[in-house]
Design a protein around this motif. Structure first.
Motif, PDB file in Angstrom:
ATOM      1  N   GLU A   1       1.279  18.078  28.712  1.00 51.36           N
ATOM      2  CA  GLU A   1       1.260  16.666  29.129  1.00 51.36           C
ATOM      3  C   GLU A   1       1.794  15.769  28.009  1.00 51.36           C
ATOM      4  OE1 GLU A   1      -2.373  15.114  30.640  1.00 51.36           O
ATOM      5  OE2 GLU A   1      -2.707  16.801  32.017  1.00 51.36           O
ATOM      6  N   LEU A   2       1.363  16.040  26.775  1.00 50.22           N
ATOM      7  CA  LEU A   2       1.870  15.266  25.639  1.00 50.22           C
ATOM      8  C   LEU A   2       3.378  15.413  25.502  1.00 50.22           C
ATOM      9  CD1 LEU A   2      -0.580  15.691  22.592  1.00 50.22           C
ATOM     10  CD2 LEU A   2       0.012  13.578  23.787  1.00 50.22           C
ATOM     11  N   ALA A   3       3.850  16.653  25.627  1.00 57.32           N
ATOM     12  CA  ALA A   3       5.276  16.928  25.477  1.00 57.32           C
ATOM     13  C   ALA A   3       6.091  16.202  26.539  1.00 57.32           C
ATOM     14  CB  ALA A   3       5.524  18.437  25.540  1.00 57.32           C
ATOM     15  N   GLN A   4       5.597  16.240  27.759  1.00 55.46           N
ATOM     16  CA  GLN A   4       6.340  15.606  28.855  1.00 55.46           C
ATOM     17  C   GLN A   4       6.376  14.092  28.732  1.00 55.46           C
ATOM     18  OE1 GLN A   4       4.214  17.476  32.086  1.00 55.46           O
ATOM     19  NE2 GLN A   4       5.777  19.071  32.346  1.00 55.46           N
ATOM     20  N   ALA A   5       5.483  13.558  27.931  1.00 56.72           N
ATOM     21  CA  ALA A   5       5.474  12.111  27.688  1.00 56.72           C
ATOM     22  C   ALA A   5       6.265  11.742  26.437  1.00 56.72           C
ATOM     23  CB  ALA A   5       4.037  11.610  27.557  1.00 56.72           C
ATOM     24  N   THR A   6       6.945  12.743  25.854  1.00 50.76           N
ATOM     25  CA  THR A   6       7.713  12.510  24.626  1.00 50.76           C
ATOM     26  C   THR A   6       9.202  12.573  24.946  1.00 50.76           C
ATOM     27  OG1 THR A   6       5.960  13.588  23.334  1.00 50.76           O
ATOM     28  CG2 THR A   6       8.096  13.282  22.251  1.00 50.76           C
ATOM     29  N   PRO A   7       9.889  11.446  24.989  1.00 50.89           N
ATOM     30  CA  PRO A   7      11.308  11.460  25.358  1.00 50.89           C
ATOM     31  C   PRO A   7      12.190  12.023  24.240  1.00 50.89           C
ATOM     32  CG  PRO A   7      10.639   9.242  24.733  1.00 50.89           C
ATOM     33  CD  PRO A   7       9.389  10.076  24.726  1.00 50.89           C
ATOM     34  N   GLY A   8      13.314  12.592  24.627  1.00 54.78           N
ATOM     35  CA  GLY A   8      14.321  13.010  23.663  1.00 54.78           C
ATOM     36  C   GLY A   8      14.067  14.336  22.995  1.00 54.78           C
ATOM     37  N   VAL A   9      13.060  15.111  23.477  1.00 56.01           N
ATOM     38  CA  VAL A   9      12.751  16.405  22.864  1.00 56.01           C
ATOM     39  C   VAL A   9      12.652  17.470  23.957  1.00 56.01           C
ATOM     40  CG1 VAL A   9      11.169  17.717  21.387  1.00 56.01           C
ATOM     41  CG2 VAL A   9      11.419  15.245  21.058  1.00 56.01           C
ATOM     42  N   THR A  10      13.280  18.609  23.714  1.00 49.60           N
ATOM     43  CA  THR A  10      13.145  19.760  24.596  1.00 49.60           C
ATOM     44  C   THR A  10      12.531  20.902  23.800  1.00 49.60           C
ATOM     45  OG1 THR A  10      15.047  19.110  25.943  1.00 49.60           O
ATOM     46  CG2 THR A  10      14.368  21.421  26.050  1.00 49.60           C
ATOM     47  N   PHE A  11      11.483  21.501  24.339  1.00 48.64           N
ATOM     48  CA  PHE A  11      10.754  22.571  23.665  1.00 48.64           C
ATOM     49  C   PHE A  11      11.262  23.916  24.177  1.00 48.64           C
ATOM     50  CE2 PHE A  11       8.248  18.779  23.478  1.00 48.64           C
ATOM     51  CZ  PHE A  11       7.653  18.801  22.216  1.00 48.64           C
ATOM     52  N   VAL A  12      11.598  24.789  23.251  1.00 49.10           N
ATOM     53  CA  VAL A  12      12.264  26.040  23.612  1.00 49.10           C
ATOM     54  C   VAL A  12      11.664  27.213  22.841  1.00 49.10           C
ATOM     55  CG1 VAL A  12      14.438  24.880  24.149  1.00 49.10           C
ATOM     56  CG2 VAL A  12      14.053  25.724  21.826  1.00 49.10           C
ATOM     57  N   GLY A  13      11.934  28.407  23.336  1.00 44.84           N
ATOM     58  CA  GLY A  13      11.604  29.629  22.612  1.00 44.84           C
ATOM     59  C   GLY A  13      10.157  30.043  22.739  1.00 44.84           C
ATOM     60  N   ARG A  14       9.850  31.097  22.022  1.00 44.14           N
ATOM     61  CA  ARG A  14       8.517  31.719  22.062  1.00 44.14           C
ATOM     62  C   ARG A  14       7.422  30.753  21.629  1.00 44.14           C
ATOM     63  NH1 ARG A  14       5.815  34.374  17.811  1.00 44.14           N
ATOM     64  NH2 ARG A  14       7.619  33.899  16.519  1.00 44.14           N
ATOM     65  N   LEU A  15       7.633  30.053  20.530  1.00 43.26           N
ATOM     66  CA  LEU A  15       6.611  29.146  20.003  1.00 43.26           C
ATOM     67  C   LEU A  15       6.619  27.814  20.733  1.00 43.26           C
ATOM     68  CD1 LEU A  15       7.013  29.777  16.149  1.00 43.26           C
ATOM     69  CD2 LEU A  15       5.398  30.842  17.736  1.00 43.26           C
TER      70      LEU A  15
END
Length: 381
Positions: free
Chosen positions: A327-341
């Protein structure tokens, strides 16, 4: 566009290369002193053996596009992982196959006989296995479960197999033939010169700059049009909600003159042996010849804040915390989270590369149409 990629492992390298080839300016940073993440390999100065510094990485895939991609940057040579296990004073082949079954029970069964025999000893009263233990008992019975899976799993995960989901064991097949190749994918191999030169070649592009021993600072995002984060998901938010659980590994390195165990990987299924396996690194490069040998005894334990996170635990408690971080990540514009970690998922190398290729493709197609890049290409949930 100016793109910041945090992490110089497979995810960062593949995304960076694709975007660089499309004309974007890619800055890749990594807090470690080397590229490659946990895939990092190097020559042991004492023996000349190619070392998998953070434990063995064996490339296997059914994805032909991914296979062609990695072969674009290095030469892969054939390698099949043939795992052995020491249990109750004897050595067997894994995964459980016809030879394992016949040897363990002192029989000479044919495939159809072995299939009927396993059906007889399996606990068929368990119709819908919920735990790791139930899954094992349902498909191989108590004797094989206790010899090959119970003790190893307790050491690897630090808890009873009754607490682990059945899905963990679904990746381990039972074979009613003598095939002892651990994986069943069409394409299997090892890079001839190790993974580090392969990742160096991926990163070798004029639109890519790599900065090692460089930690991420929030102000860096202000200088970029987009950020790709392949570090720990909770780490991006400075662990403000708590830490997601991981298992980590300790390696006890030792050398041997000659051949120590005759195979690359020897598991130890007995609970009273403290380590889970011994890896002998020169066997990961069978086309080379070395008089000396380097081995790792591998110990698993709960990761502490300063440890390298290896395996996401993903139990009920972790999944609850994970949903909050998503939820925090989805509210953070301009960042895409990738990979295992970045997505808190256990990923093989080929899946990591496939998702990196898809992520880069999504960025390029979205940019051309003015679309916002999604936070996750694959949901961690």
């Amino acid at each position: 566009m100016k793109v910041l990629l945090v992490g110089a492992g497979l995810s960062g390298a593949v995304i960076g290369r694709t975007l660089a080839e499309a004309g974007h300016d890619c800055r890749i940073i990594d807090s470690r002193s080397h590229i490659g993440g946990n895939c990092y390999t190097e020559r042991d100065p004492e023996t000349g053996v190619m070392m998998h510094v953070y434990g063995p990485h064996i490339f296997h895939t059914d994805d032909e596009e991914v296979w062609n991609y990695v072969n674009r940057f290095t030469t892969f040579l054939p390698f099949q992982n043939r795992v052995k296990t020491t249990s109750q004073g004897a050595v067997y082949s894994l995964p459980v196959n016809l030879h394992t079954i016949n040897q363990f029970f002192g029989k000479t069964m044919r495939p159809d006989e072995a299939r009927d025999f396993i059906t007889e000893i399996a606990d068929t009263s368990i119709e819908e296995p919920q735990s790791f233990e139930e899954q094992a008992l349902r498909f191989v019975g108590r004797d094989l479960y206790e010899a090959f899976f119970k003790g190893y799993t307790e050491k690897q995960w630090g808890c009873s197999p009754t607490e682990l989901p059945a899905s963990i064991l679904k990746r381990l097949p039972v074979r009613f033939n003598y095939d002892d190749n651990y994986f069943f994918h069409r394409f299997q191999g090892m890079p001839r010169d190790g993974y580090t030169p392969m990742i160096e070649a991926i990163l070798d592009h004029p639109n890519i700059t790599v900065e090692l021993e460089t930690s991420y600072e929030p102000a860096m995002a202000d200088e970029a049009d987009h950020v790709f984060w392949s570090g720990p998901l909770d780490g991006f938010f400075d662990y403000r909600l708590g830490r997601l659980g991981y298992r980590t590994l300790d390696f006890e390195r030792f050398t041997h003159e000659g051949d120590y165990q005759g195979c690359a990987v020897m598991n130890y299924g007995d609970r009273d042996v403290p380590y889970t396996r011994i890896t002998e690194h020169k066997h990961f490069s069978p086309w080379e010849s070395h008089e000396g040998s380097v081995c790792y005894r591998e110990y698993s334990r709960a990761a502490e804040p300063d440890d390298i996170p290896y395996y996401p635990i993903r139990m009920v408690e972790e999944k609850s915390l994970l949903s909050q971080y998503v939820e925090l990540a989805q509210a953070t514009p301009g960042v895409t989270f990738v990979g295992r970690l970045g997505t808190y998922r256990y990923l093989d190398m080929d899946v990591t590369i496939r998702e990196a290729m898809d992520t880069a493709g999504s960025f390029l197609s979205g940019a051309s149409m003015g679309k916002t890049m999604p936070t996750f290409i694959k949901s961690p949930l």
